[in-house]
Structures are given as structure tokens and as C-alpha cells.
Motif scaffolding. Structure first.
Motif, PDB file in Angstrom:
ATOM      1  N   GLY A  81     -56.631 -27.291  -5.313  1.00 54.88           N
ATOM      2  CA  GLY A  81     -56.737 -27.988  -6.593  1.00 54.88           C
ATOM      3  C   GLY A  81     -58.213 -28.223  -6.868  1.00 54.88           C
ATOM      4  O   GLY A  81     -58.958 -28.619  -5.967  1.00 54.88           O
ATOM      5  N   TYR A  82     -58.655 -27.929  -8.093  1.00 57.10           N
ATOM      6  CA  TYR A  82     -60.062 -28.133  -8.466  1.00 57.10           C
ATOM      7  C   TYR A  82     -60.156 -29.046  -9.673  1.00 57.10           C
ATOM      8  O   TYR A  82     -59.357 -28.916 -10.618  1.00 57.10           O
ATOM      9  CB  TYR A  82     -60.726 -26.790  -8.808  1.00 57.10           C
ATOM     10  CG  TYR A  82     -60.799 -25.845  -7.631  1.00 57.10           C
ATOM     11  CD1 TYR A  82     -61.724 -26.052  -6.608  1.00 57.10           C
ATOM     12  CD2 TYR A  82     -59.926 -24.758  -7.529  1.00 57.10           C
ATOM     13  CE1 TYR A  82     -61.789 -25.197  -5.519  1.00 57.10           C
ATOM     14  CE2 TYR A  82     -59.986 -23.893  -6.439  1.00 57.10           C
ATOM     15  CZ  TYR A  82     -60.920 -24.120  -5.447  1.00 57.10           C
ATOM     16  OH  TYR A  82     -60.980 -23.279  -4.361  1.00 57.10           O
ATOM     17  N   PHE A  83     -61.139 -29.936  -9.634  1.00 64.44           N
ATOM     18  CA  PHE A  83     -61.347 -30.897 -10.711  1.00 64.44           C
ATOM     19  C   PHE A  83     -62.838 -30.927 -11.062  1.00 64.44           C
ATOM     20  O   PHE A  83     -63.688 -30.761 -10.185  1.00 64.44           O
ATOM     21  CB  PHE A  83     -60.919 -32.303 -10.255  1.00 64.44           C
ATOM     22  CG  PHE A  83     -59.509 -32.361  -9.733  1.00 64.44           C
ATOM     23  CD1 PHE A  83     -58.449 -32.680 -10.575  1.00 64.44           C
ATOM     24  CD2 PHE A  83     -59.237 -32.084  -8.386  1.00 64.44           C
ATOM     25  CE1 PHE A  83     -57.145 -32.722 -10.081  1.00 64.44           C
ATOM     26  CE2 PHE A  83     -57.938 -32.126  -7.893  1.00 64.44           C
ATOM     27  CZ  PHE A  83     -56.887 -32.445  -8.744  1.00 64.44           C
ATOM     28  N   PRO A  84     -63.152 -31.206 -12.333  1.00 66.72           N
ATOM     29  CA  PRO A  84     -64.572 -31.285 -12.701  1.00 66.72           C
ATOM     30  C   PRO A  84     -65.249 -32.509 -12.087  1.00 66.72           C
ATOM     31  O   PRO A  84     -66.450 -32.527 -11.870  1.00 66.72           O
ATOM     32  CB  PRO A  84     -64.543 -31.376 -14.228  1.00 66.72           C
ATOM     33  CG  PRO A  84     -63.165 -31.797 -14.588  1.00 66.72           C
ATOM     34  CD  PRO A  84     -62.255 -31.372 -13.495  1.00 66.72           C
ATOM     35  N   LEU A 178     -48.014 -28.497  -7.952  1.00 65.51           N
ATOM     36  CA  LEU A 178     -48.605 -27.880  -9.150  1.00 65.51           C
ATOM     37  C   LEU A 178     -48.613 -28.891 -10.303  1.00 65.51           C
ATOM     38  O   LEU A 178     -49.609 -29.049 -11.009  1.00 65.51           O
ATOM     39  CB  LEU A 178     -47.804 -26.638  -9.560  1.00 65.51           C
ATOM     40  CG  LEU A 178     -47.932 -25.410  -8.649  1.00 65.51           C
ATOM     41  CD1 LEU A 178     -46.878 -24.365  -9.000  1.00 65.51           C
ATOM     42  CD2 LEU A 178     -49.325 -24.794  -8.750  1.00 65.51           C
ATOM     43  N   VAL A 179     -47.506 -29.575 -10.452  1.00 66.49           N
ATOM     44  CA  VAL A 179     -47.401 -30.562 -11.535  1.00 66.49           C
ATOM     45  C   VAL A 179     -48.409 -31.687 -11.322  1.00 66.49           C
ATOM     46  O   VAL A 179     -49.113 -32.101 -12.251  1.00 66.49           O
ATOM     47  CB  VAL A 179     -45.957 -31.118 -11.628  1.00 66.49           C
ATOM     48  CG1 VAL A 179     -45.872 -32.273 -12.618  1.00 66.49           C
ATOM     49  CG2 VAL A 179     -44.980 -30.016 -12.023  1.00 66.49           C
ATOM     50  N   LYS A 180     -48.499 -32.163 -10.083  1.00 65.50           N
ATOM     51  CA  LYS A 180     -49.408 -33.290  -9.781  1.00 65.50           C
ATOM     52  C   LYS A 180     -50.865 -32.926 -10.095  1.00 65.50           C
ATOM     53  O   LYS A 180     -51.581 -33.709 -10.711  1.00 65.50           O
ATOM     54  CB  LYS A 180     -49.300 -33.664  -8.286  1.00 65.50           C
ATOM     55  CG  LYS A 180     -47.975 -34.323  -7.907  1.00 65.50           C
ATOM     56  CD  LYS A 180     -48.075 -35.832  -8.043  1.00 65.50           C
ATOM     57  CE  LYS A 180     -47.008 -36.594  -7.287  1.00 65.50           C
ATOM     58  NZ  LYS A 180     -45.662 -36.523  -7.802  1.00 65.50           N
ATOM     59  N   VAL A 181     -51.299 -31.753  -9.663  1.00 65.54           N
ATOM     60  CA  VAL A 181     -52.698 -31.356  -9.887  1.00 65.54           C
ATOM     61  C   VAL A 181     -52.958 -31.184 -11.381  1.00 65.54           C
ATOM     62  O   VAL A 181     -53.954 -31.668 -11.912  1.00 65.54           O
ATOM     63  CB  VAL A 181     -53.049 -30.049  -9.127  1.00 65.54           C
ATOM     64  CG1 VAL A 181     -54.458 -29.577  -9.473  1.00 65.54           C
ATOM     65  CG2 VAL A 181     -52.913 -30.250  -7.624  1.00 65.54           C
ATOM     66  N   ARG A 182     -52.036 -30.512 -12.050  1.00 69.00           N
ATOM     67  CA  ARG A 182     -52.271 -30.248 -13.477  1.00 69.00           C
ATOM     68  C   ARG A 182     -52.234 -31.518 -14.298  1.00 69.00           C
ATOM     69  O   ARG A 182     -52.997 -31.691 -15.245  1.00 69.00           O
ATOM     70  CB  ARG A 182     -51.245 -29.242 -13.978  1.00 69.00           C
ATOM     71  CG  ARG A 182     -51.448 -27.909 -13.274  1.00 69.00           C
ATOM     72  CD  ARG A 182     -50.798 -26.802 -13.990  1.00 69.00           C
ATOM     73  NE  ARG A 182     -51.262 -26.701 -15.354  1.00 69.00           N
ATOM     74  CZ  ARG A 182     -51.458 -25.566 -15.981  1.00 69.00           C
ATOM     75  NH1 ARG A 182     -51.283 -24.451 -15.342  1.00 69.00           N
ATOM     76  NH2 ARG A 182     -51.831 -25.544 -17.232  1.00 69.00           N
ATOM     77  N   LYS A 183     -51.366 -32.434 -13.913  1.00 73.65           N
ATOM     78  CA  LYS A 183     -51.288 -33.724 -14.622  1.00 73.65           C
ATOM     79  C   LYS A 183     -52.609 -34.486 -14.483  1.00 73.65           C
ATOM     80  O   LYS A 183     -53.009 -35.228 -15.369  1.00 73.65           O
ATOM     81  CB  LYS A 183     -50.134 -34.543 -14.025  1.00 73.65           C
ATOM     82  CG  LYS A 183     -49.468 -35.454 -15.020  1.00 73.65           C
ATOM     83  CD  LYS A 183     -48.290 -36.175 -14.415  1.00 73.65           C
ATOM     84  CE  LYS A 183     -48.111 -37.506 -15.144  1.00 73.65           C
ATOM     85  NZ  LYS A 183     -47.310 -38.447 -14.381  1.00 73.65           N
ATOM     86  N   ALA A 184     -53.277 -34.278 -13.353  1.00 80.47           N
ATOM     87  CA  ALA A 184     -54.558 -34.952 -13.121  1.00 80.47           C
ATOM     88  C   ALA A 184     -55.722 -34.155 -13.738  1.00 80.47           C
ATOM     89  O   ALA A 184     -56.890 -34.474 -13.496  1.00 80.47           O
ATOM     90  CB  ALA A 184     -54.770 -35.139 -11.621  1.00 80.47           C
ATOM     91  N   GLY A 185     -55.404 -33.106 -14.485  1.00 82.18           N
ATOM     92  CA  GLY A 185     -56.452 -32.342 -15.169  1.00 82.18           C
ATOM     93  C   GLY A 185     -57.090 -31.262 -14.309  1.00 82.18           C
ATOM     94  O   GLY A 185     -58.165 -30.759 -14.639  1.00 82.18           O
ATOM     95  N   GLY A 186     -56.427 -30.926 -13.215  1.00 83.54           N
ATOM     96  CA  GLY A 186     -57.019 -29.955 -12.294  1.00 83.54           C
ATOM     97  C   GLY A 186     -56.540 -28.533 -12.510  1.00 83.54           C
ATOM     98  O   GLY A 186     -55.573 -28.275 -13.237  1.00 83.54           O
ATOM     99  N   LEU A 187     -57.241 -27.615 -11.872  1.00 80.70           N
ATOM    100  CA  LEU A 187     -56.872 -26.200 -11.873  1.00 80.70           C
ATOM    101  C   LEU A 187     -56.243 -25.886 -10.520  1.00 80.70           C
ATOM    102  O   LEU A 187     -56.754 -26.308  -9.482  1.00 80.70           O
ATOM    103  CB  LEU A 187     -58.111 -25.346 -12.100  1.00 80.70           C
ATOM    104  CG  LEU A 187     -57.930 -23.825 -12.072  1.00 80.70           C
ATOM    105  CD1 LEU A 187     -58.754 -23.184 -13.189  1.00 80.70           C
ATOM    106  CD2 LEU A 187     -58.357 -23.231 -10.735  1.00 80.70           C
ATOM    107  N   THR A 188     -55.124 -25.167 -10.532  1.00 86.03           N
ATOM    108  CA  THR A 188     -54.415 -24.859  -9.290  1.00 86.03           C
ATOM    109  C   THR A 188     -54.642 -23.406  -8.886  1.00 86.03           C
ATOM    110  O   THR A 188     -54.616 -22.507  -9.732  1.00 86.03           O
ATOM    111  CB  THR A 188     -52.899 -25.072  -9.471  1.00 86.03           C
ATOM    112  OG1 THR A 188     -52.458 -24.275 -10.579  1.00 86.03           O
ATOM    113  CG2 THR A 188     -52.575 -26.532  -9.750  1.00 86.03           C
ATOM    114  N   SER A 189     -54.867 -23.195  -7.600  1.00 87.84           N
ATOM    115  CA  SER A 189     -55.043 -21.824  -7.111  1.00 87.84           C
ATOM    116  C   SER A 189     -54.305 -21.658  -5.780  1.00 87.84           C
ATOM    117  O   SER A 189     -54.402 -22.511  -4.902  1.00 87.84           O
ATOM    118  CB  SER A 189     -56.539 -21.524  -6.924  1.00 87.84           C
ATOM    119  OG  SER A 189     -56.702 -20.193  -6.480  1.00 87.84           O
ATOM    120  N   LEU A 190     -53.588 -20.563  -5.679  1.00 91.45           N
ATOM    121  CA  LEU A 190     -52.845 -20.280  -4.453  1.00 91.45           C
ATOM    122  C   LEU A 190     -53.823 -19.813  -3.380  1.00 91.45           C
ATOM    123  O   LEU A 190     -54.483 -18.781  -3.543  1.00 91.45           O
ATOM    124  CB  LEU A 190     -51.804 -19.195  -4.744  1.00 91.45           C
ATOM    125  CG  LEU A 190     -50.690 -18.987  -3.723  1.00 91.45           C
ATOM    126  CD1 LEU A 190     -49.823 -20.229  -3.593  1.00 91.45           C
ATOM    127  CD2 LEU A 190     -49.822 -17.802  -4.138  1.00 91.45           C
TER     128      LEU A 190
END
Ligand code: AMP
Ligand code: ZN
Ligand code: FE
Ligand code: FE
Length: 307
Positions: A81-84, A178-190
């Protein structure tokens, strides 16, 4: 001076050997200009070095590597998970829950090792780990005490899913994560997809499914990928309109053959467009509205577990 990118590395906030500041320094000396620290289930390192990174001119993203599992299957899958910047309180509280799950698992694992007759105590594992205790720390103690010759043997005999001291941790599912990371504004990568399976038909099926369920990107560049595998993953990313990420999976002395920004013998050189895609994602206006997690009309069924 090279301008390298590394979006996958670990500090001693999880199972890497360098402190967050030492890792930042190593990145700087190695020519890594764009960095994401992706410790297992924690963003602590980011909070420790974000100011120092700004001063040193390293572009630092907040990252995390989550231990998850495929639905209906025990197979462990790592999700990046990546976040700014630091994600909000809800996500951080969730990470704390994951940490509690780790502590429970560690206690059970220690008890199993003791039942097997090993003279191992919590204090020594904790001293070695410093912060978060993981299976690699148990492996290192088993090796140090002469119960196994190598870390590999410690995993094979005791700590892996087929090992004698295996404890099933209550990991979140990949779908929930996936939902948790995206809800927090993050980018998900496998992360390192080939670890899921090197059966490419199965892997392609998994990627196709999760590309429609909130996965943003594939980690195509990684020190465990061959050139051929990277090529196949890039093709899969393109096919499913996924972004691309990459990194060495540097762990310091814990995995001494992997160098930050370069991987194993220079086998990971992350191209500039990878960082551009990440920045683009974080600056795209209204991205959440187009979030793929909400594209539920596709009724692709969950891929079956493949053992
Ligand atoms: P944990 O997150 O505490 O369950 O530990 C998982 C970590 O152990 C992974 O991220 C790897 O770095 C390491 N690991 C897992 N399997 C092996 C193995 N067979 N040999 C060496 N290290 C391993
Ligand atoms: Zn690790
Ligand atoms: Fe991993
Ligand atoms: Fe990793």
C-alpha cells in the motif's frame, strides 16, 4: 550520480536490519532518490524519517506491506500500500489491530517451539527484533542456537506453512485489505506476484480477478523476478490497465545479497515512469469517484484456491 527508485524495502521496524535513519542514509549513498519504506504491517519507519528525508532531498512515500490471504484459501499474499503522506487514523488503528494479531501468533509460535524442546525465550527474540517480532527473528535464534544450520532450514522444518511449529495467523483477506488501503487514499500493488504461483494461467486468473476488485498495480520489478517474469508481469499489467511498481525488497543484513535500489546483482532497476505513475495517482483529481473497488458490475467469480 544515479537517480534510482526503490519502492520496496524494510527497516528494523519490521524484519529488516537497518534502523529507519540508517536505511535513509544507505538509500542516499546508493543514489536512491525516490523511496518507499514498506515494512510489514507498520508505517512506523515513515513517521520516524519523513522530516530527515525532506532535508536530505529524498522523495519519500509512505508505504506498507500487508500480509493477507486469498479468499477461501490459506495462501499468503503480500499487498503493498502506498500513500502520499501518513494515512488517516482509521487505517492506522487497523494496522495496530494487525500488530496485535502478530503478537498473539508469536506467543503461540513460541509455545510450539518450546513444546518441540527448544530452549527459546521471548526476551531473546524481542531483543533481536527490537520492534516488531516476525518469523525471521525466530529463524535467526534457531540458527544462532544451533538447532538449524540455515534460516532456510528453520523455515522449511518449523516456521513455514508445512513446518512443525506453524501457527495460522488471523490475517485479513486480500479483498478486505484492498478496500482498507483505497479507503485511506492509498494505491494498492500486488507484491512479488510470482510468490503466489509460478503457474502463469493461475496467476493470470488471480490478477484478472483482483484488477476488477480494487487492485491498482502489479509489482513487476522485484529482486526475485527473472527478466522473463518481469516481462510477463508487465504484459499482464498492461492487459488489465494496472499501474506498475517495483523495488528491491531490501532487508539489510537479513538478506545481504539484496542491495537497495539495485536488487540482486543489479537485477532491479525501476524505470522513471513507475514513480511518475505513483505521483499521477496521488494528484489525479476525483480519482476516488472512479475507484475500481466500486466497479462491481463485473461478475467474475472468485478464483478457486490452487495448491
Ligand atoms: P511473518 O511476517 O512474521 O510471518 O514473516 C514472514 C517473513 O518471513 C517474510 O516476509 C519473509 O521475509 C520471511 N520468510 C518467509 N518464508 C521464508 C523462507 N522460506 N525462507 C526465508 N525467509 C522466509
Ligand atoms: Zn520482510
Ligand atoms: Fe513480501
Ligand atoms: Fe517485503
Amino acid at each position: 550520480m544515479s537517480h534510482l527508485i526503490d519502492l520496496h524495502c524494510h527497516t528494523n521496524c519490521s524484519d529488516g536490519s537497518l534502523s529507519p535513519h540508517a536505511l535513509l542514509e544507505r538509500a542516499g549513498k546508493s543514489g536512491v532518490r525516490i523511496l518507499a519504506i514498506t515494512d510489514h504491517d507498520t508505517i512506523e519507519a515513515y513517521t520516524i524519517v519523513r522530516d530527515a528525508a525532506e532535508i536530505s532531498g529524498t522523495e519519500l512515500f509512505c508505504g506498507v506491506e500487508l500480509s493477507t490471504h486469498l479468499s477461501g484459501c490459506e495462501r499468503s499474499v503480500h499487498l503493498l500500500g502506498y500513500f502520499p503522506s501518513q494515512p488517516g487514523a482509521e487505517f492506522c488503528t487497523w494496522l495496530q489491530e494487525l500488530q496485535r494479531g502478530r503478537v498473539e501468533r508469536n506467543m503461540k509460535l513460541l509455545a510450539k517451539l518450546q513444546e518441540l524442546g527448544f530452549d527459546i525465550h521471548w526476551d531473546e527474540v524481542q531483543v533481536l527484533a527490537q520492534r516488531q517480532v516476525g518469523r525471521p527473528h525466530f529463524a535467526a535464534i534457531l540458527q544462532r542456537k544451533g538447532y538449524v544450520k540455515t534460516l532456510k532450514e528453520a523455515f522449511e522444518r518449523y516456521l513455514s506453512e508445512d513446518g512443525m511449529a506453524w501457527v495460522d495467523r488471523d490475517e485479513p483477506s486480500l479483498a478486505d485489505s484492498l478496500v482498507k488501503v483505497r479507503k485511506a487514499g492509498g494505491l494498492t500493488s500486488l507484491a512479488h506476484p510470482v510468490r503466489i504461483s509460478r503457474d502463469w494461467n493461475y496467476l493470470a486468473q488471480i490478477i484478472r480477478y483482483y484488477a476488477r476488485s480494487g487492485l491498482d498495480a502489479l509489482e513487476c520489478f522485484h529482486s526475485e523476478h527473472s527478466k522473463e517474469e518481469t516481462k510477463k508481469l508487465l504484459a499482464l499489467a498492461q492487459m488489465h490497465a494496472l499501474r506498475v511498481t517495483g523495488g528491491s525488497d531490501f532487508h539489510g543484513g537479513a538478506k545481504p545479497d539484496i542491495e537497495i535500489g539495485r536488487g540482486r546483482n543489479g537485477n532491479v532497476l525501476v524505470p522513471a515512469y513507475v514513480a511518475q505513475q505513483l505521483v499521477e495517482k496521488f494528484t489525479e483529481a476525483g480519482l476516488n469517484k472512479q475507484c475500481k473497488t466500486e466497479r462491481t458490475s463485473d461478475n467474475t467469480s472468485t478464483p478457486r484456491c490452487h495448491s
